[in-house]
Design a protein around this motif. Structure first.
Motif, PDB file in Angstrom:
ATOM      1  N   PRO A   1      27.505   2.900  53.465  1.00  0.00           N
ATOM      2  CA  PRO A   1      28.887   3.016  53.972  1.00  0.00           C
ATOM      3  C   PRO A   1      29.872   3.310  52.842  1.00  0.00           C
ATOM      4  O   PRO A   1      29.535   3.196  51.657  1.00  0.00           O
ATOM      5  CB  PRO A   1      29.129   1.633  54.590  1.00  0.00           C
ATOM      6  N   LYS A   2      31.064   3.703  53.217  1.00  0.00           N
ATOM      7  CA  LYS A   2      32.087   4.004  52.221  1.00  0.00           C
ATOM      8  C   LYS A   2      32.307   2.781  51.330  1.00  0.00           C
ATOM      9  O   LYS A   2      32.308   1.646  51.788  1.00  0.00           O
ATOM     10  CB  LYS A   2      33.395   4.402  52.907  1.00  0.00           C
ATOM     11  N   TRP A   3      32.506   3.049  50.043  1.00  0.00           N
ATOM     12  CA  TRP A   3      32.612   1.965  49.073  1.00  0.00           C
ATOM     13  C   TRP A   3      33.759   1.015  49.380  1.00  0.00           C
ATOM     14  O   TRP A   3      33.677  -0.181  49.075  1.00  0.00           O
ATOM     15  CB  TRP A   3      32.788   2.545  47.659  1.00  0.00           C
ATOM     16  N   ASP A   4      34.840   1.522  49.978  1.00  0.00           N
ATOM     17  CA  ASP A   4      36.007   0.680  50.234  1.00  0.00           C
ATOM     18  C   ASP A   4      36.054   0.148  51.668  1.00  0.00           C
ATOM     19  O   ASP A   4      37.073  -0.383  52.104  1.00  0.00           O
ATOM     20  CB  ASP A   4      37.303   1.447  49.935  1.00  0.00           C
ATOM     21  N   ASP A   5      34.946   0.286  52.412  1.00  0.00           N
ATOM     22  CA  ASP A   5      34.904  -0.200  53.796  1.00  0.00           C
ATOM     23  C   ASP A   5      34.612  -1.702  53.785  1.00  0.00           C
ATOM     24  O   ASP A   5      33.509  -2.120  53.404  1.00  0.00           O
ATOM     25  CB  ASP A   5      33.820   0.535  54.584  1.00  0.00           C
ATOM     26  N   PRO A   6      35.579  -2.551  54.194  1.00  0.00           N
ATOM     27  CA  PRO A   6      35.357  -3.998  54.139  1.00  0.00           C
ATOM     28  C   PRO A   6      34.424  -4.517  55.230  1.00  0.00           C
ATOM     29  O   PRO A   6      33.880  -5.613  55.112  1.00  0.00           O
ATOM     30  CB  PRO A   6      36.773  -4.567  54.314  1.00  0.00           C
ATOM     31  N   ASP A   7      34.245  -3.754  56.283  1.00  0.00           N
ATOM     32  CA  ASP A   7      33.408  -4.207  57.395  1.00  0.00           C
ATOM     33  C   ASP A   7      32.584  -3.027  57.924  1.00  0.00           C
ATOM     34  O   ASP A   7      32.845  -2.505  59.002  1.00  0.00           O
ATOM     35  CB  ASP A   7      34.286  -4.792  58.510  1.00  0.00           C
ATOM     36  N   PRO A   8      31.573  -2.612  57.182  1.00  0.00           N
ATOM     37  CA  PRO A   8      30.817  -1.408  57.565  1.00  0.00           C
ATOM     38  C   PRO A   8      29.995  -1.627  58.831  1.00  0.00           C
ATOM     39  O   PRO A   8      29.526  -2.729  59.115  1.00  0.00           O
ATOM     40  CB  PRO A   8      29.912  -1.172  56.357  1.00  0.00           C
ATOM     41  N   ASP A   9      29.815  -0.544  59.572  1.00  0.00           N
ATOM     42  CA  ASP A   9      28.989  -0.562  60.788  1.00  0.00           C
ATOM     43  C   ASP A   9      27.577  -0.153  60.392  1.00  0.00           C
ATOM     44  O   ASP A   9      27.202   1.016  60.460  1.00  0.00           O
ATOM     45  CB  ASP A   9      29.578   0.416  61.821  1.00  0.00           C
ATOM     46  N   TRP A  10      26.784  -1.130  59.992  1.00  0.00           N
ATOM     47  CA  TRP A  10      25.444  -0.846  59.495  1.00  0.00           C
ATOM     48  C   TRP A  10      24.561  -0.256  60.597  1.00  0.00           C
ATOM     49  O   TRP A  10      23.803   0.671  60.351  1.00  0.00           O
ATOM     50  CB  TRP A  10      24.807  -2.123  58.940  1.00  0.00           C
ATOM     51  N   ARG A  11      24.664  -0.786  61.794  1.00  0.00           N
ATOM     52  CA  ARG A  11      23.799  -0.318  62.877  1.00  0.00           C
ATOM     53  C   ARG A  11      24.249   1.037  63.423  1.00  0.00           C
ATOM     54  O   ARG A  11      23.432   1.919  63.673  1.00  0.00           O
ATOM     55  CB  ARG A  11      23.787  -1.346  64.010  1.00  0.00           C
ATOM     56  N   GLY A  12      25.557   1.211  63.588  1.00  0.00           N
ATOM     57  CA  GLY A  12      26.060   2.421  64.218  1.00  0.00           C
ATOM     58  C   GLY A  12      26.169   3.612  63.299  1.00  0.00           C
ATOM     59  O   GLY A  12      26.043   4.761  63.737  1.00  0.00           O
ATOM     60  N   GLN A  13      26.430   3.380  61.991  1.00  0.00           N
ATOM     61  CA  GLN A  13      26.661   4.487  61.075  1.00  0.00           C
ATOM     62  C   GLN A  13      25.585   4.614  59.998  1.00  0.00           C
ATOM     63  O   GLN A  13      25.166   5.719  59.665  1.00  0.00           O
ATOM     64  CB  GLN A  13      28.028   4.331  60.409  1.00  0.00           C
ATOM     65  N   VAL A  14      25.149   3.493  59.460  1.00  0.00           N
ATOM     66  CA  VAL A  14      24.205   3.543  58.340  1.00  0.00           C
ATOM     67  C   VAL A  14      22.780   3.778  58.824  1.00  0.00           C
ATOM     68  O   VAL A  14      22.068   4.644  58.315  1.00  0.00           O
ATOM     69  CB  VAL A  14      24.283   2.251  57.504  1.00  0.00           C
TER      70      VAL A  14
END
Length: 269
Positions: free
Chosen positions: A94-107
């Motif tokens: 995820p983007k380095w500055d994303d505080p709450d990444p969507d691991w399941r949906g995006q990564v």
């Protein structure tokens, strides 16, 4: 090296930074009764990580790092000695500055994996095997084990597995010679009661397909050709049986039935 979530007896890292790429020339160590030997890279601008290598440590020892779903999945497998795994994988972080990444949906959709494993004596849900091996593929949110080969005392099992990680729809292609009594740990109480009407002296040859959706047993479907010899049904001895077996909507069907006994034979559609 030790911590609350990870322990290793030894760890060696050889890395080379050349903007915007970080190259891991060596990432190896001994841990959890085995070893890991990896190499890879991180592209800082695209956030893409690539890794390749092998490991054979006891994966049950990192159970605490998994989600509850992952822990349940891993608990289905038992090993006398951990499997040897070779793997090549990539994923976009995820983007380095994303505080709450969507691991399941995006990564997870960006993840790809190709590898293989080999294991000796092991068990799946308490069904023992002498050895197992397969290629492992994950692309486009689909898991594949295209050449799963399992060895049991009475014969070999050849499987081709595919599962959609989004919908959990799965498909097994089966070619096997197996003792059906070994399947009891996988069956429900009702299925066990039905199987106990049979007593097999020989393994049953089974060629067919099972498909459905995990955690939705009402969607399970089966179509297979089975053949066996020298068994009893409700205590009645039978020399041989061949039939096409089906299962849909809770209903078991048998077609093209061929039964042979000492005094004669039966053929039925």
């Amino acid at each position: 090296i030790s911590g609350e979530t990870f322990e290793a007896e030894s760890l060696e890292i050889v890395a080379d930074w050349k903007s915007p790429s970080l190259q891991f020339n060596k990432l190896s160590g001994t841990l959890y009764d085995g070893a890991v030997d990896l190499r890879g890279s991180l592209e800082v601008d695209t956030r893409k990580v690539e890794l390749s290598g092998n490991f054979d440590f006891d994966v049950h020892r990192i159970n605490h790092l998994l989600t509850p779903k992952g822990q349940r999945w891993l608990s289905s497998y038992q090993f006398e000695k951990p499997p040897a795994v070779q793997v090549k994988a990539s994923v976009t972080l995820p983007k380095w500055d994303d505080p709450d990444p969507d691991w399941r949906g995006q990564v997870k959709p960006s993840m790809s994996l190709a590898g293989n494993f080999n294991v000796g004596k092991a068990a799946f849900r308490n069904v023992p095997v002498q050895a197992a091996s397969s290629s492992i593929l994950f692309t486009n949110m689909t898991w594949r084990l295209p050449d799963l080969h399992v060895i049991r005392p009475e014969g070999e099992i050849f499987l081709n597995y595919r599962c959609d990680a989004n919908t959990q729809d799965y498909h097994w292609k089966i070619k096997t010679l197996v003792n059906y009594d070994a399947l009891y740990p996988l069956l429900s109480a009702g299925q066990t009661k039905g199987l106990k009407l049979f007593e097999f002296d020989q393994p049953v040859r089974t060629d067919g397909d099972i498909w459905g959706r995990w955690h939705s047993p009402e969607l399970t479907r089966l179509k297979a050709q089975i053949a066996t010899t020298n068994f009893t049904f409700r205590g009645v001895p039978i020399k041989s049986l061949q039939t096409e077996l089906g299962y849909v909507n809770g209903l078991v069907t048998a077609q093209k039935i061929a039964v042979d006994r000492e005094e004669g034979s039966l053929r039925a559609e």
